[in-house]
Write an enzyme that holds these catalytic residues in place. Structure first.
Site: not given
Length: 383
Positions: A350, A244, A175
């Protein structure tokens, strides 16, 4: 009311009359007169002593930080490192700040401090409201089970909370906010905001190809046009902080590049376009069906802790020097990652950078802006 009156009595006597007019507007009427009456009473001896100690502590802290920044800025070694990476003067000033040590202290305090059970639910709900985090998709139903702030940041989602696209060649690894995407330039540079750019070799601290692997080398500029592509995704503080795999690929090498821990927000990137070449980062190098594939997790302020699910040896934010030391691990057996599979996590917001090879024409699906894990990123079409 009594608490507010106490604060007024302690602080406002030390403020000039003109400043009081700003702090206490005349439109307050009766309340303004009450506050002025309150501050006429001088603080007692113990209060004055506390104020002196606080002022002294603040002054010493600012002095120490300023001295460290000045010493670092004028260090020949520091200047050599930044000049070799093409960092301009504004980046040198920002990089001079002792953000890494502060980030280590603050990040460890936030991540490891236990929150009282009675405060956990209101605390996390307030945070979710302020940073637009969705608590309904969190795997752990009871918010009081999150003992620390770090556990909340590394929270897992409920199964099915994100749909992983199966048709695109690459999907979003996390996200966040898509800052930029495109093709690496002929000279091996990644175009960034405000028409600035930085070298792929600077980002990865060397050739993108992993030594000893079957990944083709793209260190020569002649190999790069229309072959190597990139995408940059920034994670906001309220986002899901695990990243991921965006496709099926094999990881053959990990590089941990020591660096600073400065903010990687879109505002910071506009001020210092070469910021991603300054910060501490972890590069995962390997190959996929079209050739080279690299995934870079960039640290940021309060985000010194980067973890990989398949690499227990990795320890970040432990070297407070400004040398660009690199710790490399080549895996005896390549690590297989499938689409949507866990790769690692940050302790706070980040940045993730994808570098990937593709000989065919690339079709990009998203636009600059908010994105979600599993959303399609691009697809290659045969020419």
């Amino acid at each position: 009311m009594l608490a507010f009156q106490g604060v007024a009595r302690q602080v406002l006597p030390h403020v000039s009359p003109s400043a009081r007019d700003v702090i206490i507007p005349r439109s307050l009427g009766h309340s303004r007169r009450w506050l002025h009456d309150s501050i006429r009473q001088k603080p007692n001896r113990s209060t004055r002593k506390r104020i002196r100690w606080m002022t002294t502590f603040a002054g010493v802290t600012v002095g120490v930080v300023s001295y460290q920044a000045y010493s670092k800025y004028n260090s020949a070694e520091f200047a050599t490192v930044l000049e070799s990476e093409g960092i301009r003067w504004e980046g040198k000033i920002i990089a001079s700040l002792p953000a890494k040590r502060l980030s280590s202290w603050i990040g460890k305090f936030l991540a490891e401090s236990r929150i009282p059970v009675s405060l956990r639910k209101p605390f996390f709900l307030t945070y979710a409201f302020l940073f637009n985090a969705n608590v309904d998709e969190v795997e752990m139903n009871d918010l009081t089970d999150f003992r620390t702030f770090g556990e909340w940041f590394t929270r897992r989602l409920k199964p099915g909370a994100r749909k992983i696209d199966a048709e695109a060649d690459l999907v979003m690894p996390c996200d966040g906010h898509l800052l930029d995407f495109g093709t690496v330039q002929a000279d091996g540079r990644i175009r960034q905001v405000k028409n600035a750019s930085y070298q792929v070799s600077t980002l990865l601290h060397g050739s993108p190809s992993a030594e000893g692997s079957e990944t083709p080398s793209v260190s020569r500029s002649a190999d790069i046009p229309e072959r190597l592509h990139y995408a940059v995704i920034y994670l906001h503080p309220g986002d899901y902080h695990r990243f991921h795999s965006p496709t099926e690929w094999l990881v053959s090498e990990r590089r941990h590049i020591n660096g600073e821990l400065l903010s990687v927000s879109s505002v910071a990137l506009k001020l210092v376009p070469t910021l991603l070449g300054i910060n501490e980062r972890v590069s995962m190098l390997g190959r996929w069906k079209h050739g080279l594939f690299a995934m870079v997790a960039v640290g940021a302020f309060n985000v010194g802790d980067i973890r990989l699910d398949f690499d227990d040896e990795l320890r970040t934010n432990t070297d407070f020097s400004w040398t660009r030391s690199v710790k490399t691990r080549r895996f005896m057996k390549e690590i297989e990652r499938s689409r949507g599979q866990d790769v690692g996590h940050f302790q706070c917001g980040s940045c993730i950078i994808l570098l990937f090879e593709g000989k065919d024409a690339v079709q990009w699906y998203p636009e600059i802006g908010p994105v979600r894990l599993g959303q399609r990123l691009c697809k290659f079409k045969q020419l």
